[in-house]
Scaffold this active site. Structure first.
Site, PDB file in Angstrom:
ATOM      1  N   ARG A 128      21.874 -11.801  76.065  1.00 50.75           N
ATOM      2  CA  ARG A 128      21.825 -10.535  76.842  1.00 50.75           C
ATOM      3  C   ARG A 128      20.910  -9.490  76.207  1.00 50.75           C
ATOM      4  NH1 ARG A 128      27.627 -11.375  77.262  1.00 50.75           N
ATOM      5  NH2 ARG A 128      28.006 -12.564  79.150  1.00 50.75           N
ATOM      6  N   LYS A 150       7.288  -4.579  81.593  1.00 52.19           N
ATOM      7  CA  LYS A 150       7.474  -5.503  82.718  1.00 52.19           C
ATOM      8  C   LYS A 150       7.404  -6.918  82.170  1.00 52.19           C
ATOM      9  CE  LYS A 150       5.916  -3.082  86.849  1.00 52.19           C
ATOM     10  NZ  LYS A 150       4.907  -3.052  87.934  1.00 52.19           N
ATOM     11  N   GLU A 192      -8.742  -4.629  84.358  1.00 52.39           N
ATOM     12  CA  GLU A 192      -7.582  -3.729  84.231  1.00 52.39           C
ATOM     13  C   GLU A 192      -8.005  -2.402  83.577  1.00 52.39           C
ATOM     14  OE1 GLU A 192      -4.825  -4.384  85.735  1.00 52.39           O
ATOM     15  OE2 GLU A 192      -4.163  -6.462  85.489  1.00 52.39           O
ATOM     16  N   LYS A 234      -1.661   4.399  80.720  1.00 52.41           N
ATOM     17  CA  LYS A 234      -0.487   3.597  81.098  1.00 52.41           C
ATOM     18  C   LYS A 234       0.792   4.226  80.537  1.00 52.41           C
ATOM     19  CE  LYS A 234       1.585  -0.716  81.994  1.00 52.41           C
ATOM     20  NZ  LYS A 234       1.495  -2.132  82.201  1.00 52.41           N
ATOM     21  N   GLU A 244       9.434   1.880  88.120  1.00 49.02           N
ATOM     22  CA  GLU A 244       8.640   1.865  89.352  1.00 49.02           C
ATOM     23  C   GLU A 244       9.434   2.324  90.578  1.00 49.02           C
ATOM     24  OE1 GLU A 244       5.580  -1.192  89.453  1.00 49.02           O
ATOM     25  OE2 GLU A 244       5.733  -1.213  91.636  1.00 49.02           O
ATOM     26  N   ARG A 248       4.658   4.576  89.309  1.00 49.56           N
ATOM     27  CA  ARG A 248       4.148   3.421  88.548  1.00 49.56           C
ATOM     28  C   ARG A 248       3.415   2.415  89.431  1.00 49.56           C
ATOM     29  NH1 ARG A 248       6.921  -0.034  83.591  1.00 49.56           N
ATOM     30  NH2 ARG A 248       5.218  -1.527  83.476  1.00 49.56           N
ATOM     31  N   ASN A 252      -0.767  -0.863  90.177  1.00 46.32           N
ATOM     32  CA  ASN A 252      -1.010  -2.121  90.895  1.00 46.32           C
ATOM     33  C   ASN A 252      -2.216  -2.024  91.827  1.00 46.32           C
ATOM     34  OD1 ASN A 252       0.873  -4.013  89.951  1.00 46.32           O
ATOM     35  ND2 ASN A 252       2.488  -2.869  90.987  1.00 46.32           N
ATOM     36  N   HIS A 255      -3.932  -5.144  93.099  1.00 42.55           N
ATOM     37  CA  HIS A 255      -3.060  -6.287  92.822  1.00 42.55           C
ATOM     38  C   HIS A 255      -2.493  -6.948  94.075  1.00 42.55           C
ATOM     39  CE1 HIS A 255      -3.421  -4.691  88.817  1.00 42.55           C
ATOM     40  NE2 HIS A 255      -2.584  -5.567  88.293  1.00 42.55           N
ATOM     41  N   HIS A 259      -3.007 -10.646  93.892  1.00 49.27           N
ATOM     42  CA  HIS A 259      -1.895 -11.610  93.790  1.00 49.27           C
ATOM     43  C   HIS A 259      -1.968 -12.648  94.904  1.00 49.27           C
ATOM     44  CE1 HIS A 259       0.998  -8.895  91.221  1.00 49.27           C
ATOM     45  NE2 HIS A 259       0.018  -9.419  90.508  1.00 49.27           N
ATOM     46  N   HIS A 272      -5.983 -13.776  86.532  1.00 46.79           N
ATOM     47  CA  HIS A 272      -5.324 -12.575  87.066  1.00 46.79           C
ATOM     48  C   HIS A 272      -6.332 -11.412  87.161  1.00 46.79           C
ATOM     49  CE1 HIS A 272      -2.263  -9.559  87.793  1.00 46.79           C
ATOM     50  NE2 HIS A 272      -2.748  -8.852  86.794  1.00 46.79           N
TER      51      HIS A 272
HETATM   52  P1  NAD Z   1      -3.447 -15.397  79.441  1.00 48.02           P
HETATM   53  O1  NAD Z   1      -2.228 -14.974  78.764  1.00 48.02           O
HETATM   54  O2  NAD Z   1      -3.403 -16.641  80.255  1.00 48.02           O
HETATM   55  O3  NAD Z   1      -4.615 -15.507  78.360  1.00 48.02           O
HETATM   56  C1  NAD Z   1      -5.892 -15.882  78.786  1.00 48.02           C
HETATM   57  C2  NAD Z   1      -6.437 -17.096  78.019  1.00 48.02           C
HETATM   58  O4  NAD Z   1      -6.979 -16.654  76.780  1.00 48.02           O
HETATM   59  C3  NAD Z   1      -5.413 -18.156  77.687  1.00 48.02           C
HETATM   60  O5  NAD Z   1      -6.009 -19.421  77.768  1.00 48.02           O
HETATM   61  C4  NAD Z   1      -5.068 -17.831  76.244  1.00 48.02           C
HETATM   62  O6  NAD Z   1      -4.543 -18.917  75.539  1.00 48.02           O
HETATM   63  C5  NAD Z   1      -6.414 -17.417  75.705  1.00 48.02           C
HETATM   64  N1  NAD Z   1      -6.392 -16.507  74.565  1.00 48.02           N
HETATM   65  C6  NAD Z   1      -5.553 -15.476  74.350  1.00 48.02           C
HETATM   66  N2  NAD Z   1      -5.941 -14.777  73.277  1.00 48.02           N
HETATM   67  C7  NAD Z   1      -7.041 -15.379  72.789  1.00 48.02           C
HETATM   68  C8  NAD Z   1      -7.904 -15.093  71.706  1.00 48.02           C
HETATM   69  N3  NAD Z   1      -7.746 -14.014  70.957  1.00 48.02           N
HETATM   70  N4  NAD Z   1      -8.925 -15.935  71.475  1.00 48.02           N
HETATM   71  C9  NAD Z   1      -9.129 -17.020  72.279  1.00 48.02           C
HETATM   72  N5  NAD Z   1      -8.365 -17.319  73.342  1.00 48.02           N
HETATM   73  C10 NAD Z   1      -7.331 -16.503  73.591  1.00 48.02           C
HETATM   74  O7  NAD Z   1      -3.983 -14.257  80.436  1.00 48.02           O
HETATM   75  P2  NAD Z   1      -4.031 -12.665  80.334  1.00 48.02           P
HETATM   76  O8  NAD Z   1      -5.192 -12.284  81.149  1.00 48.02           O
HETATM   77  O9  NAD Z   1      -3.905 -12.181  78.949  1.00 48.02           O
HETATM   78  O10 NAD Z   1      -2.688 -12.232  81.087  1.00 48.02           O
HETATM   79  C11 NAD Z   1      -2.498 -12.482  82.447  1.00 48.02           C
HETATM   80  C12 NAD Z   1      -1.020 -12.428  82.735  1.00 48.02           C
HETATM   81  O11 NAD Z   1      -0.534 -11.116  82.466  1.00 48.02           O
HETATM   82  C13 NAD Z   1      -0.679 -12.718  84.179  1.00 48.02           C
HETATM   83  O12 NAD Z   1       0.396 -13.604  84.220  1.00 48.02           O
HETATM   84  C14 NAD Z   1      -0.283 -11.373  84.735  1.00 48.02           C
HETATM   85  O13 NAD Z   1       0.653 -11.462  85.785  1.00 48.02           O
HETATM   86  C15 NAD Z   1       0.296 -10.708  83.534  1.00 48.02           C
HETATM   87  N6  NAD Z   1       0.273  -9.240  83.588  1.00 48.02           N
HETATM   88  C16 NAD Z   1       1.423  -8.588  83.314  1.00 48.02           C
HETATM   89  C17 NAD Z   1       1.443  -7.212  83.303  1.00 48.02           C
HETATM   90  C18 NAD Z   1       2.688  -6.483  82.904  1.00 48.02           C
HETATM   91  O14 NAD Z   1       2.745  -5.273  83.072  1.00 48.02           O
HETATM   92  N7  NAD Z   1       3.671  -7.152  82.350  1.00 48.02           N
HETATM   93  C19 NAD Z   1       0.278  -6.492  83.589  1.00 48.02           C
HETATM   94  C20 NAD Z   1      -0.891  -7.198  83.868  1.00 48.02           C
HETATM   95  C21 NAD Z   1      -0.880  -8.573  83.856  1.00 48.02           C
HETATM   96  N1  GLY Z   2       0.635  -3.706  85.413  1.00 51.01           N
HETATM   97  C1  GLY Z   2       1.414  -2.891  86.289  1.00 51.01           C
HETATM   98  C2  GLY Z   2       2.530  -2.201  85.610  1.00 51.01           C
HETATM   99  O1  GLY Z   2       2.751  -2.352  84.426  1.00 51.01           O
HETATM  100  O2  GLY Z   2       3.242  -1.485  86.251  1.00 51.01           O
END
Ligand code: NAD
Ligand code: GLY
Length: 371
Positions: A128, A150, A192, A234, A244, A248, A252, A255, A259, A272
């Site tokens: 939890r 998030k 972003e 942010k 949100e 917030r 997006n 997005h 998405h 993404h």
């Molecule tokens: P990812 O986590 O898939 O990383 C991208 C690629 O880069 C992967 O293959 C990873 O292994 C590689 N990688 C990471 N760091 C590296 C480094 N330093 N050197 C070499 N390779 C490296 O993708 P991302 O773009 O980081 O994240 C996308 C995800 O984030 C999506 O799932 C999206 O929905 C989510 N997201 C969440 C929020 C939130 O607020 N929580 C906001 C935006 C995006």
């Molecule tokens: N990436 C959108 C949020 O964090 O709200």
């Protein structure tokens, strides 16, 4: 010595009352034991990473944490958006339970947004709730996903549909790790960063336009400024609307279209950030058709997204009714209400709002935006 060693470490605070925490931005942070002082005390830490990032950075983090915890464990997940799912999440719980981890165990998310979102969700659920620390290694994760709490996994019917709001103890943005990022991933992170301009700070958009070459060349000072300013914006938004209820949602921007592209093509086909880049151009076109911004604004954003190395032409998601398929996918969106799609639109440069739009107008935008 780090290649960025002349950079001073900067801190941005995210003010959420008892859930407040710092985002630390600088060079040489990941492997420095001092980075991890004063975290909640525990006997065990679990590093969650993936099979791309772990070979590069897990050993360095492991060594830095060993002075703070009796046991430092690792669980290595398969890489990729396609693995942001239940079976992969289960691997984290398997590692925690198989090693007898108690409710004080601290999780460390070492990777991009996929690892960060899954580790955060696992931390929210295990016993939890256990503490976790974000150590984002992509530009996208440093400027967005690691900040704000998030957490989620994907469902085949919709992106990030199963998750929780759960804040980390700390976010550590080590700029050095961005040097190993593949170019396509760097561009995804730029999407972003660009986002923050139209929704909140046109002076930052001017700065990005001037410095896009330096960002693509990974110049440390440019990266440091972009990460800091993005985190400041942010943090200000999340500080006002953590869960949100309203404001917030502006984070997006792009997005809703993005998405739909990601899930319509199958997770992992477009990154993404690529979906967000193209989605911002589509959302700007929608804003223009709604009479909220002029064509020059759309052209400006289109040009910057393109210069950042991101796609600006949407993929076709159906051979028969492409716009209809986009609309169908966009109805599965957390902003949708009673089946009505709600879009983040630009309500004059630097200001965003959330509203619905007639399907016919959205269809026009999709037709004008897809190859
Ligand atoms: P990812 O986590 O898939 O990383 C991208 C690629 O880069 C992967 O293959 C990873 O292994 C590689 N990688 C990471 N760091 C590296 C480094 N330093 N050197 C070499 N390779 C490296 O993708 P991302 O773009 O980081 O994240 C996308 C995800 O984030 C999506 O799932 C999206 O929905 C989510 N997201 C969440 C929020 C939130 O607020 N929580 C906001 C935006 C995006
Ligand atoms: N990436 C959108 C949020 O964090 O709200």
């Amino acid at each position: 010595m780090s290649s960025n060693s002349l950079l001073t470490t900067q801190r941005v605070f995210i003010d959420l009352g008892e859930r407040s925490y710092p985002i630390t931005i600088g060079a040489g942070l990941l492997g420095d034991p001092g980075t991890y002082l004063n975290l909640p005390s525990a006997s065990t830490a679990l590093i969650v990473s993936n099979d791309t990032v772990a070979p590069l950075y897990a050993q360095s983090l492991q060594l830095a944490l060993q002075g703070h915890y009796k046991k430092v464990l690792q669980v290595i997940l398969p890489d990729g958006e396609a693995h942001k799912d239940w079976p992969t999440l289960q691997l984290i719980f398997d590692a925690l339970l198989a090693n007898g981890c108690d409710r004080k165990t601290v999780l460390f998310a070492l990777g991009g947004g996929v690892v960060g979102d899954m580790t955060g969700f696992a931390a929210a659920c295990y016993m939890r709730g256990v503490p976790f620390v974000q150590v984002p290694t992509t530009l996208l994760a440093q400027v967005d996903s690691s900040v704000g709490g998030k957490t989620a996994i994907n469902h085949p019917l919709g992106k990030n549909m199963v998750g929780a709001f759960y804040q980390p103890e700390r976010v550590i943005c080590d700029l050095d790790v961005l040097q190993t990022l593949p170019p396509r991933e760097l561009s995804a992170g730029l999407a972003e960063i660009i986002k923050y301009g139209p929704i909140a700070d046109m002076a930052f958009l001017d700065w990005i336009e001037t410095n896009i070459g330096a960002l693509l060349a990974r110049e440390p000072a440019a990266l440091a400024h972009a990460v800091r300013r993005s985190c400041e914006i942010k943090a200000a938004v999340v500080g006002q609307d953590e869960r949100e209820a309203g404001l917030r949602a502006i984070l997006n921007f792009g997005h809703t279209f993005g998405h739909a592209i990601e899930s319509g093509l199958g997770y992992g086909q477009w990154l993404h950030g690529e979906g967000v880049g193209c989605g911002m151009v589509m959302a700007a076109r929608l804003s223009q058709r709604l009479g909220l911004v002029d064509v020059a604004f759309v052209d400006r954003l289109h040009a910057l997204v393109q210069r950042a190395g991101l796609p600006v032409v949407g993929p076709r998601l159906s051979d028969t009714d492409n716009a209809g398929r986009y609309l169908e996918l966009m109805r599965v969106d957390k902003k949708a209400e009673a089946g009505e799609i709600r879009f983040v639109v630009i309500n004059g440069p630097g200001h965003a709002t959330v509203r619905s739009a007639p399907d016919a107008l959205v269809r026009e935008v999709i037709d004008a935006s897809c190859g």
